[in-house]
Structure formats: C-alpha cells, structure tokens
Design a protein around this motif. Sequence first.
Motif, mmCIF file in Angstrom:
data_model
loop_
_atom_site.group_PDB
_atom_site.id
_atom_site.type_symbol
_atom_site.label_atom_id
_atom_site.label_comp_id
_atom_site.label_asym_id
_atom_site.label_seq_id
_atom_site.Cartn_x
_atom_site.Cartn_y
_atom_site.Cartn_z
ATOM 1 N N LEU A 53 -48.849 56.643 -63.417
ATOM 2 C CA LEU A 53 -50.159 56.961 -63.988
ATOM 3 C C LEU A 53 -51.248 56.883 -62.939
ATOM 4 C CD1 LEU A 53 -50.266 55.115 -67.430
ATOM 5 C CD2 LEU A 53 -51.094 57.437 -67.000
ATOM 6 N N GLN A 54 -51.225 55.761 -62.231
ATOM 7 C CA GLN A 54 -52.266 55.493 -61.244
ATOM 8 C C GLN A 54 -52.295 56.544 -60.135
ATOM 9 O OE1 GLN A 54 -51.797 51.731 -59.220
ATOM 10 N NE2 GLN A 54 -53.894 51.188 -59.772
ATOM 11 N N GLU A 55 -51.089 56.925 -59.704
ATOM 12 C CA GLU A 55 -50.992 57.879 -58.593
ATOM 13 C C GLU A 55 -50.952 59.322 -59.087
ATOM 14 O OE1 GLU A 55 -50.978 57.177 -55.364
ATOM 15 O OE2 GLU A 55 -50.891 54.989 -55.468
ATOM 16 N N ASP A 56 -50.891 59.480 -60.383
ATOM 17 C CA ASP A 56 -50.820 60.805 -61.005
ATOM 18 C C ASP A 56 -49.758 61.691 -60.344
ATOM 19 O OD1 ASP A 56 -51.369 62.797 -62.792
ATOM 20 O OD2 ASP A 56 -52.994 63.665 -61.595
ATOM 21 N N VAL A 57 -48.525 61.187 -60.331
ATOM 22 C CA VAL A 57 -47.438 61.940 -59.704
ATOM 23 C C VAL A 57 -46.953 63.043 -60.641
ATOM 24 C CG1 VAL A 57 -46.665 59.988 -58.304
ATOM 25 C CG2 VAL A 57 -45.671 60.333 -60.570
ATOM 26 N N ASP A 58 -46.290 64.049 -60.072
ATOM 27 C CA ASP A 58 -45.683 65.106 -60.884
ATOM 28 C C ASP A 58 -44.285 64.703 -61.319
ATOM 29 O OD1 ASP A 58 -47.824 67.052 -60.273
ATOM 30 O OD2 ASP A 58 -47.019 66.872 -58.237
ATOM 31 N N ILE A 59 -43.641 63.925 -60.456
ATOM 32 C CA ILE A 59 -42.225 63.616 -60.671
ATOM 33 C C ILE A 59 -41.995 62.114 -60.550
ATOM 34 C CG2 ILE A 59 -39.923 63.816 -59.602
ATOM 35 C CD1 ILE A 59 -40.752 66.639 -58.720
ATOM 36 N N ILE A 60 -41.144 61.619 -61.475
ATOM 37 C CA ILE A 60 -40.641 60.252 -61.314
ATOM 38 C C ILE A 60 -39.160 60.370 -60.990
ATOM 39 C CG2 ILE A 60 -40.255 58.005 -62.407
ATOM 40 C CD1 ILE A 60 -42.586 58.684 -64.310
ATOM 41 N N GLY A 61 -38.785 59.908 -59.814
ATOM 42 C CA GLY A 61 -37.377 59.933 -59.418
ATOM 43 C C GLY A 61 -36.836 58.522 -59.458
ATOM 44 N N LEU A 62 -35.851 58.279 -60.331
ATOM 45 C CA LEU A 62 -35.285 56.934 -60.432
ATOM 46 C C LEU A 62 -34.003 56.866 -59.605
ATOM 47 C CD1 LEU A 62 -35.428 56.199 -64.271
ATOM 48 C CD2 LEU A 62 -36.985 55.348 -62.514
ATOM 49 N N SER A 63 -33.861 55.812 -58.822
ATOM 50 C CA SER A 63 -32.634 55.588 -58.067
ATOM 51 C C SER A 63 -31.912 54.399 -58.682
ATOM 52 C CB SER A 63 -32.986 55.315 -56.607
ATOM 53 O OG SER A 63 -31.867 54.793 -55.938
ATOM 54 N N ILE A 64 -30.731 54.651 -59.267
ATOM 55 C CA ILE A 64 -30.022 53.597 -60.011
ATOM 56 C C ILE A 64 -28.571 53.522 -59.557
ATOM 57 C CG2 ILE A 64 -29.453 52.704 -62.300
ATOM 58 C CD1 ILE A 64 -31.615 54.636 -63.417
ATOM 59 N N MET A 65 -28.183 52.352 -59.092
ATOM 60 C CA MET A 65 -26.827 52.197 -58.563
ATOM 61 C C MET A 65 -25.967 51.274 -59.421
ATOM 62 S SD MET A 65 -27.483 53.910 -55.810
ATOM 63 C CE MET A 65 -26.233 53.655 -54.559
ATOM 64 N N THR A 66 -26.532 50.681 -60.439
ATOM 65 C CA THR A 66 -25.824 49.591 -61.127
ATOM 66 C C THR A 66 -24.978 50.043 -62.293
ATOM 67 O OG1 THR A 66 -27.697 49.294 -62.600
ATOM 68 C CG2 THR A 66 -27.638 47.937 -60.611
ATOM 69 N N GLY A 67 -25.144 51.269 -62.749
ATOM 70 C CA GLY A 67 -24.429 51.698 -63.948
ATOM 71 C C GLY A 67 -25.267 51.513 -65.204
ATOM 72 N N ALA A 68 -26.450 50.945 -65.056
ATOM 73 C CA ALA A 68 -27.299 50.695 -66.231
ATOM 74 C C ALA A 68 -28.244 51.875 -66.494
ATOM 75 C CB ALA A 68 -28.103 49.409 -66.017
ATOM 76 N N HIS A 69 -27.900 53.068 -65.993
ATOM 77 C CA HIS A 69 -28.838 54.206 -66.042
ATOM 78 C C HIS A 69 -29.222 54.628 -67.461
ATOM 79 C CE1 HIS A 69 -24.683 55.299 -64.989
ATOM 80 N NE2 HIS A 69 -24.774 56.125 -66.020
ATOM 81 N N ILE A 70 -28.259 54.572 -68.401
ATOM 82 C CA ILE A 70 -28.575 55.056 -69.758
ATOM 83 C C ILE A 70 -29.666 54.185 -70.380
ATOM 84 C CG2 ILE A 70 -27.651 55.498 -72.073
ATOM 85 C CD1 ILE A 70 -26.285 57.377 -70.235
ATOM 86 N N SER A 71 -29.475 52.866 -70.297
ATOM 87 C CA SER A 71 -30.469 52.005 -70.949
ATOM 88 C C SER A 71 -31.815 52.051 -70.207
ATOM 89 C CB SER A 71 -29.944 50.566 -71.102
ATOM 90 O OG SER A 71 -30.112 49.832 -69.938
ATOM 91 N N ILE A 72 -31.775 52.156 -68.891
ATOM 92 C CA ILE A 72 -33.031 52.202 -68.120
ATOM 93 C C ILE A 72 -33.803 53.487 -68.429
ATOM 94 C CG2 ILE A 72 -33.994 52.459 -65.781
ATOM 95 C CD1 ILE A 72 -31.786 50.529 -64.819
ATOM 96 N N VAL A 73 -33.094 54.617 -68.465
ATOM 97 C CA VAL A 73 -33.775 55.886 -68.719
ATOM 98 C C VAL A 73 -34.320 55.916 -70.157
ATOM 99 C CG1 VAL A 73 -33.418 58.376 -68.982
ATOM 100 C CG2 VAL A 73 -32.585 57.202 -66.941
ATOM 101 N N GLY A 74 -33.545 55.370 -71.084
ATOM 102 C CA GLY A 74 -34.014 55.301 -72.474
ATOM 103 C C GLY A 74 -35.348 54.565 -72.562
ATOM 104 N N LYS A 75 -35.408 53.460 -71.852
ATOM 105 C CA LYS A 75 -36.656 52.664 -71.874
ATOM 106 C C LYS A 75 -37.816 53.411 -71.228
ATOM 107 C CE LYS A 75 -34.897 48.441 -70.623
ATOM 108 N NZ LYS A 75 -34.962 47.192 -69.889
ATOM 109 N N LEU A 76 -37.513 54.091 -70.121
ATOM 110 C CA LEU A 76 -38.567 54.828 -69.422
ATOM 111 C C LEU A 76 -39.145 55.925 -70.325
ATOM 112 C CD1 LEU A 76 -40.121 55.561 -66.731
ATOM 113 C CD2 LEU A 76 -38.311 57.224 -66.330
#
Lengths: 133, 542
Positions: A53-76
């Motif tokens: 929000l603060q930086e008003d970016v166009d893209i959010i790129g998440l880097s996830i190595m733990t296998g928890a991607h589904i729950s993290i993306v759901g929250k985001l």
Amino acid sequence: MDEKIIKVLIAKPGLDGHDRGAKVISHALKEAGMEVIYSGLHKTIDQIVHIALQEDVDIIGLSIMTGAHISIVGKLMKKMQEEDIIDKTVFVGGVIPAKDISKLKDLGVAGVFPGGTPLFETIELIKTHMKRT
Amino acid sequence: MAVARYIKDDKDRILDVILESGIHVKPSYTPEDLNRIGFDYEKDVADPGQYPYTRGIHPLGYRSREWTTRQYTGFGSPEETNQRFKLMISHGQTGLNVAFDLPTQMGYDSDDPMSEGEVGRVGMAVDTLRDFEIAFKDIKLDKIGAGLTINAVASIMLAMYQAVGEKYGYDPKVISATPQNDILKEMVGRGAWIFPVEPAVRLIGDTIEYAMTVMPRTNPVSVCGYHIRESGATPAQEIAYAILIANVYIDNVLARGYDIDAFVGRFSFNLNVFGNMWEQIAKFRAARKLWARNLKEKYNVKNPQNLFLRGLFGGGGYGLTKAQPENNIMRGAYYALVAALSGAQTTALCSYDEAYTIPTPHSALLSLRTLQLLMDEMGLRDTVDPLAGSYFIETLTKEMEQKIEEETEKIVKYGGMIKAVSKGYIQRLVARQAYEVEKGLESGELLKVGVNIYKEGESEEVKLHEYNYESAERQIEDLKQVKRQRSQQDVLRTLKELESVIKEGKNVMPCLVECCKAYVTVGEMTSIFRQEFGEFQEPALF
C-alpha cells in the motif's frame, strides 16, 4: 508514449529465511527495467500488504519455500480484499509442487514460478500480464 | 558460479576452465607446477596427523576412525521424529542430526499466530521439555551424539538437551551434542536470526563457556560455511568467511578471560560439497591448513589437537535440482565421494527429494547407504588422503589457499566480519553472485544436467513427504496440556531469574536449564530475550 515502469514488491512471508531465490529474482527484475522493493525476511501478511500500500506497487511477488504456500496466499488474498487492493497482481515463486499450481490460481494468483523457472520466462510472463491488465 | 565455467570453441574443444574461486585449470600438470608454486611437502602438506593437517587430522584416517553418518532427520511431532531416529539407527546410522521446524528455530511456540501453517513442517516442533523427552526416548544419549540444527535459540536447545539427558539419568559430562549455533551465517545466508549481532554473539559465547565445564563432550559451535555457500559464496569465500566467523566467537570467549586451549578444540565446522570436484577437495585440504595456521599464529594455540579442523562435510542442497530429481541420487553419491576423499569426520548427504521438502524414509535410507557403501565397499577407508602428491591436487590446494587468503583480506580491509555482516556487505556480494550464476545457467555458459543440458526424459514428480495437519493440531493440544500441568510458580520464578541474568550479563545457560526443567516453553524463554535484546535489523539490499 513511455511505458509505465512496473513496480514490484518481492516479499518473504512467514518464518522461512531461504531468500536466495527472492534476491535473484529481485536482481533479474531490476535489470529488466522494473522498480523492485525487497521486503526482507520474516514478514507477516499484514506487513506485506502495508508495504504494498505504502509503496503503491503494481505487483506483489511472494517467495515461499516451506510448502505453506496455500495457507499464506489464502491469507494474503483475504487481507487484500479487506484493504481493497485486489487490483494489485500477485505472483508466487518457490518450492511449489505442480499439483498446487491450479489451487493457487483459483485463489487469484496471476502466475506461479516454481523453482527452476528460467528468469527470462518469469520476466516475460510478468510483462505480458501487465500489458493485458 | 554453480560449477566451473568452461570456455569452448566452435568445435566444442575446451579452451579454458575457470573454477568458481577464479583459478584457471590447465590441461595437464607436471612436477614443474610444483616448482612454480614452491611446493614443500613438510611445510605445505606433511603426513596425515601432522601440522598443518592438510592431509587430515588423524595419522590413520578412516582406518582408526570411521566417519560419522548423520542424516538430517526430524519432522512433524516428536513422536514421528523419535520413530525416524530409531529407524535410521537400526539401519546403521551413527549420529543424529535433528531438524527443527521454523517456529522452533525462530523461538515461537506452536500455538503462536506466527507459527500458523508451519508447525512440524520442515522439522520437529519443540515447545517444552516434553517434546525432547519423547524425541529422545530410548535413545542411548551416552553412545550417540546429536547434531542440533538450530542457531538463534541454540542456547535454549542445548539447555533442553542437558535437561532431557538428566531426566533420563545421564550425567551432562557424558552426553555429546553439536548445536549448529552459528548466528553470523544465519545473518549472511539462511535467515533464521532473531537478535541483533552483539547479543546473539554473546549467547554463543555463553554456550561455549558453559560447555567447557558442564558438557565437555559437546561441540558447542559448528561454524557453517555451508549455508553461506548455498547463498552464493564461492568455495574460497566459504572458507574465508567460516574462519573469520569462528574468530569472532573465539574473541568473545577470550574476552571472558579464558585460555584458548581450554575451548577451541571443541569447535567444529559444517562445510559444503557441491560444485567442481577438484576444487572442493582442494578447498577442504586448504581449509584444514589455514584453520590450523590461524589458531597457531594468530591465537598461539599450544595443544596440537586443538588445531584440528573437524568437519561435517555435507552434500550441498544447492547442487541438487528439481528437474530430473533422480539425478540427485548420483549427485549425492559423488558429493559423498568428495567428502570421503577430503577427509570429512562426519557426513550428511542431502536426499534426492530435498529440492522439494524433507526426505521420505526411503530417500533418507538411500543417502545413508550411499555413505556406507563408500566406506565398506569401495575402499575409501583403505588409505588416508589418497590424492596427495598429485601434481594437480597439490597445485590446486596451494592456489585455493591463496584465494581464501585474498577473500579474508578483503573482509579485514572492509573492517572485519561483524561490520561486514551488520552492514550487509557480504549479503550483497553473495546475492549478486547468486544472480550471476542464474544468468550463467540461462546463457548456457554454466552447465547443469537436466536443467540446461540433456533436458529430455523428465521423470514424474517424486513421491514426497506429505505434511500432516493433524499432527500439528495434536502438538498444540499437547502444549496446552503441558501448560495446564506444570507449576505456574516455577515458570514465573525461572523466567524472572532469566530476565535478571540477561540484564546482569551473566551466563544464561544454568538458568535456561532450570527453565527447561520447569517446562517453560521455547516461546516464553525467547520472548524474554526479545524483550531484553530487541531484534536484528536486516540491512537493506536493494
């Protein structure tokens, strides 16, 4: 007319500290002419959305190595709806098994870049996507 | 670079080979090369077991002491981890190497909101002593040593290990733990840091000081060039940074008034194997030499045994590929060969599925068998440092030594290791190099089988260890139960004491052992540290 410079937040959500991939892609996107903000490690979803929000970016790129991607993306996605910033595009990279890619897309992720995706492919996909939207 | 860079002509003839550390390899080597580098057997190499230990620290090598096999193990609940430990021991594994989940590594309890989705995922969850009691049940702690793969809260885990040992009737003097306990490499390369540099280094000093008298068989610190290399460092940088980091910990303990010979002999190293085979072998030979010289000349170490670089040389995760995962079985076997040819004391070999997640029992067993067949079938125990005297290896070892010294000098000139890490100097450097490697792979200048050459024949995805959500829920339930049953009074008393011990700058270890025995949680202890120390501020990289 000048093309608008794409502004990207590369974010490391959660507790994982394996950030080689995040740093490599940050370098690659910068060299491809994008403006890159790297969140640093151990960021909560709230913090990531705050930076976006603060930086008003166009893209959010998440880097996830733990296998928890589904729950993290759901929250985001939930948080982005709450903050009314669903116009921002979300990409996910990291250790993502093939079977989870469609699940992530169903959640609203625009593109998934599992480990091993060539850098140029990632860059091209991001550029093409941003032209479409 | 990931591997050596090969410069070729149109006919695919090799014109030049440049190793990652910047050394050019010639098509052949002769005695003339040894003359050129001023090779002196006694000074540069010497017999195995003789200073400077280039050829190894024991005169008889693996004939007198077989290497320890220590596969990285631990996942889900302490119950599952205990079963896996026993399985690996029954297959002949000789050491344990405990993987902790991220909440534990970062000092959060399983019921903390920060832990959501992460409990038991990449290692076992540890909240209280109860978890160690289950994980180490029926394991002979006086017979088998345990590597504890943890850093920011290593002091808590070492205290926990003593507490569980005592609970099962073992004198702390007979148990042997090797906590990783290297926070500076976390700041450079792996990211599981919590506290700022100074207090984090102080905690490491506390564990070293404490282990000297209370747990003398413990190796209180395992300096990890490994992870720095994984992040993008060259082999020469890996060794240079590891020795510089070790010196930071040494200096902390020396400042407490101890004699160097009282503690430095228990230092151990965790170093990486992937990359060009010859460069790795030369790297380990040069590393032993430089560590011994560093201790003798800089620190005036007297006892020759304290000059040994004792190391876990582990097959590097970055070398493995997600593409064609079964190729990783072959890669692992060669990494193990390199480790054996380099005189590793201990090895842990990444399993072929580790580019995805923690290993299945099947893949972990394959790795263990790889290590065992080298020793028992292929003759790697027969003779020490079999490559010694090779015109090439001796020349390369000397050149590696020079490259490592150059990298060391750069950091010294910058202002030392603490400054280089605090300011992000090394982080920026290795991140940039990691990017250059990816570009090299993309352009085809660096070669990786299955990734940018021989890409056909991609096999199906491997069968992976599946994350168990139920066991995470059970872990949280069990934590609640422990909290209900423990003495609240003891918890408050020991935590209060911890707070004052930290404030007074005393050694925290005795108090941490008391906390563990009172079933204080890892999160409760860490939050006191967080409150007193604050958190590391990651330097901006971009």
